[in-house]
Design a protein around this motif. Sequence first.
Motif, PDB file in Angstrom:
ATOM      1  N   ASN A 102       7.034   5.082  -7.637  1.00 47.69           N
ATOM      2  CA  ASN A 102       5.849   4.689  -6.874  1.00 47.69           C
ATOM      3  C   ASN A 102       5.008   3.662  -7.637  1.00 47.69           C
ATOM      4  O   ASN A 102       4.467   2.730  -7.032  1.00 47.69           O
ATOM      5  N   ILE A 103       4.901   3.850  -8.944  1.00 46.04           N
ATOM      6  CA  ILE A 103       4.186   2.863  -9.751  1.00 46.04           C
ATOM      7  C   ILE A 103       4.921   1.524  -9.732  1.00 46.04           C
ATOM      8  O   ILE A 103       4.297   0.451  -9.699  1.00 46.04           O
ATOM      9  N   ALA A 104       6.260   1.585  -9.724  1.00 46.04           N
ATOM     10  CA  ALA A 104       7.044   0.353  -9.672  1.00 46.04           C
ATOM     11  C   ALA A 104       6.837  -0.393  -8.362  1.00 46.04           C
ATOM     12  O   ALA A 104       6.965  -1.623  -8.314  1.00 46.04           O
ATOM     13  N   PHE A 105       6.526   0.314  -7.283  1.00 46.29           N
ATOM     14  CA  PHE A 105       6.183  -0.339  -6.021  1.00 46.29           C
ATOM     15  C   PHE A 105       4.757  -0.885  -6.054  1.00 46.29           C
ATOM     16  O   PHE A 105       4.486  -1.986  -5.567  1.00 46.29           O
ATOM     17  N   ARG A 153      -6.378   0.771  -9.686  1.00 44.36           N
ATOM     18  CA  ARG A 153      -5.896   0.771  -8.302  1.00 44.36           C
ATOM     19  C   ARG A 153      -4.405   1.043  -8.148  1.00 44.36           C
ATOM     20  O   ARG A 153      -4.010   1.911  -7.355  1.00 44.36           O
ATOM     21  N   PRO A 154      -3.516   0.327  -8.851  1.00 46.37           N
ATOM     22  CA  PRO A 154      -2.084   0.597  -8.635  1.00 46.37           C
ATOM     23  C   PRO A 154      -1.671   1.998  -9.053  1.00 46.37           C
ATOM     24  O   PRO A 154      -0.807   2.615  -8.412  1.00 46.37           O
ATOM     25  N   PHE A 155      -2.283   2.527 -10.118  1.00 45.15           N
ATOM     26  CA  PHE A 155      -1.944   3.878 -10.552  1.00 45.15           C
ATOM     27  C   PHE A 155      -2.468   4.915  -9.556  1.00 45.15           C
ATOM     28  O   PHE A 155      -1.817   5.936  -9.326  1.00 45.15           O
ATOM     29  N   ALA A 156      -3.622   4.629  -8.948  1.00 43.69           N
ATOM     30  CA  ALA A 156      -4.124   5.528  -7.913  1.00 43.69           C
ATOM     31  C   ALA A 156      -3.192   5.544  -6.700  1.00 43.69           C
ATOM     32  O   ALA A 156      -2.966   6.593  -6.094  1.00 43.69           O
ATOM     33  N   VAL A 159      -0.059   7.644  -7.825  1.00 43.02           N
ATOM     34  CA  VAL A 159      -0.372   9.060  -8.014  1.00 43.02           C
ATOM     35  C   VAL A 159      -0.687   9.727  -6.680  1.00 43.02           C
ATOM     36  O   VAL A 159      -0.281  10.876  -6.445  1.00 43.02           O
ATOM     37  N   ARG A 160      -1.372   9.033  -5.783  1.00 43.56           N
ATOM     38  CA  ARG A 160      -1.698   9.610  -4.476  1.00 43.56           C
ATOM     39  C   ARG A 160      -0.427   9.959  -3.703  1.00 43.56           C
ATOM     40  O   ARG A 160      -0.300  11.058  -3.164  1.00 43.56           O
ATOM     41  N   LEU A 161       0.503   9.018  -3.636  1.00 50.07           N
ATOM     42  CA  LEU A 161       1.742   9.265  -2.905  1.00 50.07           C
ATOM     43  C   LEU A 161       2.554  10.372  -3.562  1.00 50.07           C
ATOM     44  O   LEU A 161       3.066  11.278  -2.880  1.00 50.07           O
ATOM     45  N   THR A 162       2.653  10.348  -4.885  1.00 52.60           N
ATOM     46  CA  THR A 162       3.431  11.367  -5.595  1.00 52.60           C
ATOM     47  C   THR A 162       2.818  12.749  -5.444  1.00 52.60           C
ATOM     48  O   THR A 162       3.524  13.732  -5.158  1.00 52.60           O
ATOM     49  N   ALA A 163       1.504  12.850  -5.619  1.00 49.82           N
ATOM     50  CA  ALA A 163       0.838  14.156  -5.594  1.00 49.82           C
ATOM     51  C   ALA A 163       0.915  14.793  -4.218  1.00 49.82           C
ATOM     52  O   ALA A 163       1.179  16.010  -4.099  1.00 49.82           O
ATOM     53  N   ASN A 164       0.694  14.031  -3.168  1.00 53.08           N
ATOM     54  CA  ASN A 164       0.723  14.608  -1.824  1.00 53.08           C
ATOM     55  C   ASN A 164       2.110  15.115  -1.456  1.00 53.08           C
ATOM     56  O   ASN A 164       2.251  16.204  -0.886  1.00 53.08           O
ATOM     57  N   LEU A 165       3.146  14.347  -1.757  1.00 49.04           N
ATOM     58  CA  LEU A 165       4.499  14.782  -1.412  1.00 49.04           C
ATOM     59  C   LEU A 165       4.948  15.941  -2.301  1.00 49.04           C
ATOM     60  O   LEU A 165       5.578  16.895  -1.815  1.00 49.04           O
ATOM     61  N   THR A 166       4.610  15.892  -3.585  1.00 49.95           N
ATOM     62  CA  THR A 166       5.004  16.976  -4.485  1.00 49.95           C
ATOM     63  C   THR A 166       4.325  18.290  -4.093  1.00 49.95           C
ATOM     64  O   THR A 166       4.970  19.348  -4.070  1.00 49.95           O
TER      65      THR A 166
END
Length: 227
Positions: A102-105, A153-156, A159-166
């Motif tokens: 996600n960070i790479a995106f 911003r990019p880390f947020a 992390v937002r996408l990762t945390a919600n799906l996890t």
Amino acid sequence: MALNLFSQFESPMLFGIPLMALALVLPWALYPKATVRWLSNRLLTLQGWFMNRVTNQIFATISLGGHKWAALLTSLMLFLITLNMLGLLPYTFTPTTQLSMNIAFAVPLWLATVIIGMENNPTHALGHLLPEGTPTPLIPVLIVIETISLFIRPFALGVRLTANLTAGHLLIHLISTATLVLTPLMPPVAILVTIVLLMLTLLEIAVAMIQAYVFVLLLSLYLQENV
């Protein structure tokens, strides 16, 4: 030996070969390709209608200079939605639960918006670091705070996408385990837990689509500030 609860988020391996590449390529093979015929089938029509509506919704408030990103951001959203939805199937892997991916995106796309702003209108881009009407003693502090928020911003996004799906996958895993344990012991309670599991699964389907949309929408907002 009991498996770790987080082992479901490990990258799958087959004969020592990581299957992450296959998981990333698979979504593009599922979508039908456009034809040169005058009339297309229902699936192609629905796909085109969905992409047009999403593109119009995202780029309605962005100036013409940012419309060059329409194909990129729309494709990214379809890609993320497909990855998130495929990850809800049994015995599958969700690549978007990996923070590194996600960070790479997020980082290259965010950096591209910043570079565009610095090239097109550097005064306006740097003006976001200092709100208008700021008292003189607070200027250095606000510049530091706004600079930090810009680089966060990019880390947020990742992390937002990762945390919600996890979090959703962990809840489904825990409740499904509780259902299996309670079925022979307390069948009425197991039925109630199963209903909760079905409702949570529907919620996770909605989260999978919404989080992909939010990821692209925030990128479009960053683009709007710099074009």
